[in-house]
Design an enzyme around this catalytic site. Structure first.
Site, PDB file in Angstrom:
ATOM      1  NE  ARG A 120      -4.097  -1.922   1.929  1.00 21.44           N
ATOM      2  CZ  ARG A 120      -4.026  -2.905   2.814  1.00 21.44           C
ATOM      3  NH1 ARG A 120      -3.136  -2.866   3.791  1.00 21.44           N
ATOM      4  NH2 ARG A 120      -4.844  -3.925   2.721  1.00 21.44           N
ATOM      5  CE  LYS A 142      -0.888  13.621 -14.309  1.00 24.81           C
ATOM      6  NZ  LYS A 142      -1.258  14.066 -15.665  1.00 24.81           N
ATOM      7  CD  GLU A 184       6.998  16.233 -22.040  1.00 20.91           C
ATOM      8  OE1 GLU A 184       6.254  17.189 -21.762  1.00 20.91           O
ATOM      9  OE2 GLU A 184       6.591  15.050 -22.121  1.00 20.91           O
ATOM     10  CE  LYS A 226       4.818  17.553 -13.837  1.00 19.55           C
ATOM     11  NZ  LYS A 226       5.028  16.370 -14.638  1.00 19.55           N
ATOM     12  CD  GLU A 236      -4.253  16.013 -15.494  1.00 17.67           C
ATOM     13  OE1 GLU A 236      -3.053  15.788 -15.309  1.00 17.67           O
ATOM     14  OE2 GLU A 236      -4.892  15.583 -16.455  1.00 17.67           O
ATOM     15  NE  ARG A 240       0.124  16.938 -12.540  1.00 17.72           N
ATOM     16  CZ  ARG A 240       0.721  16.099 -11.725  1.00 17.72           C
ATOM     17  NH1 ARG A 240       0.315  15.995 -10.466  1.00 17.72           N
ATOM     18  NH2 ARG A 240       1.733  15.366 -12.132  1.00 17.72           N
ATOM     19  CG  ASN A 244      -2.330  16.327 -19.769  1.00 19.20           C
ATOM     20  OD1 ASN A 244      -1.325  15.724 -19.411  1.00 19.20           O
ATOM     21  ND2 ASN A 244      -3.414  16.401 -19.017  1.00 19.20           N
ATOM     22  CG  HIS A 247       1.125  15.089 -23.338  1.00 18.38           C
ATOM     23  ND1 HIS A 247       1.791  16.262 -23.638  1.00 18.38           N
ATOM     24  CD2 HIS A 247       1.994  14.343 -22.610  1.00 18.38           C
ATOM     25  CE1 HIS A 247       3.003  16.225 -23.111  1.00 18.38           C
ATOM     26  NE2 HIS A 247       3.161  15.068 -22.481  1.00 18.38           N
ATOM     27  CG  HIS A 251      -0.693  10.060 -24.609  1.00 18.23           C
ATOM     28  ND1 HIS A 251      -1.353  10.374 -23.444  1.00 18.23           N
ATOM     29  CD2 HIS A 251       0.617  10.305 -24.369  1.00 18.23           C
ATOM     30  CE1 HIS A 251      -0.471  10.788 -22.540  1.00 18.23           C
ATOM     31  NE2 HIS A 251       0.725  10.755 -23.073  1.00 18.23           N
ATOM     32  CG  HIS A 264       6.156  11.061 -24.232  1.00 14.83           C
ATOM     33  ND1 HIS A 264       4.794  10.892 -24.313  1.00 14.83           N
ATOM     34  CD2 HIS A 264       6.357  12.172 -23.474  1.00 14.83           C
ATOM     35  CE1 HIS A 264       4.197  11.855 -23.621  1.00 14.83           C
ATOM     36  NE2 HIS A 264       5.123  12.638 -23.089  1.00 14.83           N
TER      37      HIS A 264
HETATM   38 ZN    ZN Z   1       4.925  14.206 -21.682  1.00 15.57          ZN
END
Ligand code: ZN
Ligand code: ADP
Length: 371
Positions: A120, A142, A184, A226, A236, A240, A244, A247, A251, A264
Site C-alpha cells: 500500500r 504521476k 517537453e 511544473k 489534475e 494541471r 497535457n 499529449h 498519445h 514520447h
Molecule cells: Zn509528456
C-alpha cells in the site's frame, strides 16, 4: 552539502528537487531521504552500465539490491511491475523500504507505481537521467504503466521523497532522446511562459550541445513551472491538465505506431503542432504563430507532422479513449497564443475532424488490423 534548488509544496507530501552537476553519488542526499535499511534500485539495461555501479557503491551502507529491466516504453506494463513485486517479496522487503528509480521516465513511472502499490505504498526517490524525466516526469507524482489499448491507463498518484536530477547524466544520453526531451521543455513555454519560449528559441543550440549552464537553467526553470502547477492542482482537477498540451494527439500517435517507435517527445511535438493547427481553425490562435512553433521544433530536429501511416480516423478513435474523456466529452488543450494555452470542451467537433483530415491526408492507416 547540496541544497535543494526547489521544493514541491504539497503540505506533508512536500519534497525537494536537487538540480545540479555531480550530485548523483552524493551519499548525504540519499541518506536524508531513505527510510529503513532496505533499498532497491530499479534501472534499465542502457542506464545501468553508466550509473549503477557508482550508485551501489554510494549506497553500500544500506542493504542495497538492484533490478535491471529491459529498456523502452514497451516495458511499461503490469508484468514489469509484477517483476518488481517479485523481487521485493523474495528479498523480504517490508514497508519501511525505499525504491530508487534510476533512469528515464519509463523507469520512473514503473518504479513509482510499484512503490505506490507495494504494501500500500513505500517511499521512493527519483533519480532522472533523461532530459524528459528531469524536466517533467520525475516531478509531480504521476506513476503508472500502459495498457495495450491506451497510454498510462493504469496508475496512481504517489509523490517521491525527493528528486535528484544530475545534469551530468545527460552527457551519455543518445542525441535522439535529448531532442525528444526538448519537446517537453518547449511545451512549458507554449503553455504559459512566452518569455521562456523565446529563451529556449535563443539557447537551442547550447541546449543541443549540452552546454552546462543552459541545461541547468532549462531544467530548473521547467521544474519551477511544473512544481508551481502541481502544487496548485496535485490531482489534475483543473490547471494541471494544461501540462497535457499536445499529449492527447501525441498519445494517439505513440499508440498507433506501437509504443517506442515514435518517442514520447517526438509524438507530443507533432501533437503540439496539431493542437496549434486546430486552434487556428477555431479562430483562437493567430496563423503566424504556427510557423514560429514549427520552426523551434524543426531546429530541434523534432517532427511537426504526424506519422504518414496513420489516418485521421485512427487518431480520433484513439483520442476517444484518452483519460481526459469524461462523460464522453474530450477536454483538449488549445492555444490562444504562444504562452497562452487553455482547456476546451466546447469546440466544434466537425472542425476537429476537418483539421485532422487535412493533417493526416494521404495516410493509408496503420490500425486497420488491430482496431
Ligand atoms: Zn509528456
Ligand atoms: P523517457 O525518459 O523519455 O521517458 P526512457 O526512460 O525510455 O525515456 O529513456 C530513454 C532511453 O535512454 C532508454 O533506452 C534508456 O535506457 C536510455 N537512458 C536513460 N538515461 C540514460 C543516460 N543518462 N545515458 C544513456 N542512456 C540513457
Amino acid at each position: 552539502m547540496t541544497e535543494p534548488a526547489l521544493t514541491v509544496d504539497l503540505g506533508e507530501r512536500s519534497y525537494p528537487l536537487y538540480i545540479d552537476s555531480q550530485i548523483i553519488s552524493s551519499e548525504s542526499l540519499y541518506r536524508k531521504h531513505i527510510s529503513g535499511r532496505n533499498v532497491l534500485i530499479v534501472t534499465d539495461e542502457n542506464t545501468a552500465p553508466h550509473y549503477l555501479p557508482a550508485l551501489q557503491e554510494t549506497l553500500s551502507g544500506f542493504n542495497c539490491n538492484r533490478l535491471v529491466l529491459p529498456p523502452g516504453e514497451s516495458q511499461k506494463t503490469l508484468d514489469t511491475v509484477a517483476s518488481i513485486y517479485d523481487q521485493l517479496m523474495r528479498d523480504r522487503f517490508d514497508r519501511n523500504s525505499t525504491l530508487i528509480a534510476l533512469g528515464g521516465g519509463v523507469v520512473g513511472d514503473i518504479c513509482g507505481f510499484a512503490a505506490a502499490t507495494y504494501q500500500r505504498g513505500v517511499r521512493f526517490v527519483q533519480v532522472p537521467t533523461t532530459l524528459l524525466a528531469q524536466v517533467d516526469s520525475s516531478v509531480g507524482g504521476k506513476t503508472g504503466v500502459n495498457h495495450p489499448l491506451g497510454k498510462n491507463m493504469i496508475g496512481a498518484f504517489h509523490q517521491p521523497a525527493c528528486v535528484i536530477a544530475d545534469m551530468d547524466t545527460l552527457t551519455t544520453l543518445p542525441a535522439r532522446e535529448l531532442k525528444a526531451g526538448l519537446a517537453e521543455v518547449i511545451k512549458y513555454g507554449l503553455i504559459d511562459d512566452a518569455e521562456f519560449f523565446q529563451w529556449v528559441d535563443k539557447n537551442l543550440s547550447g541546449l543541443l550541445s549540452l552546454e552546462a549552464t543552459s541545461l541547468r537553467q532549462a531544467v530548473a526553470h521547467c521544474c519551477e513551472n511544473k512544481a508551481r502547477i502541481v502544487a496548485s492542482d496535485e490531482r489534475e482537477k483543473g490547471k494541471r491538465a494544461l501540462l497535457n498540451l499536445g499529449h492527447t494527439f501525441g498519445h494517439a500517435i505513440e499508440n498507433a505506431c506501437g509504443y517506442g517507435v515514435w518517442l514520447h517527445g517526438e509524438a507530443i511535438a507533432a501533437g503540439m503542432c496539431l493542437a496549434a493547427q486546430f486552434s487556428i481553425a477555431l479562430g483562437q490562435l493567430p496563423e503566424p504563430d504556427l510557423a514560429i512553433i514549427k520552426s523551434v521544433f524543426q531546429r530541434a530536429d523534432l517532427p511537426v507532422q504526424p506519422p504518414a501511416e496513420m489516418t485521421a480516423q485512427d487518431c480520433l478513435n484513439l483520442m476517444s479513449r484518452d483519460k481526459k474523456v469524461k462523460d464522453n466529452i474530450l477536454t483538449l488543450v488549445l492555444m490562444k497564443g504562444i504562452g497562452r494555452a487553455f482547456l476546451s470542451t466546447d469546440y466544434d467537433r466537425s472542425i476537429l475532424e476537418h483539421t485532422l483530415d487535412s493533417a493526416f491526408s494521404g495516410a493509408a492507416g496503420c490500425l486497420s488490423e488491430n482496431e
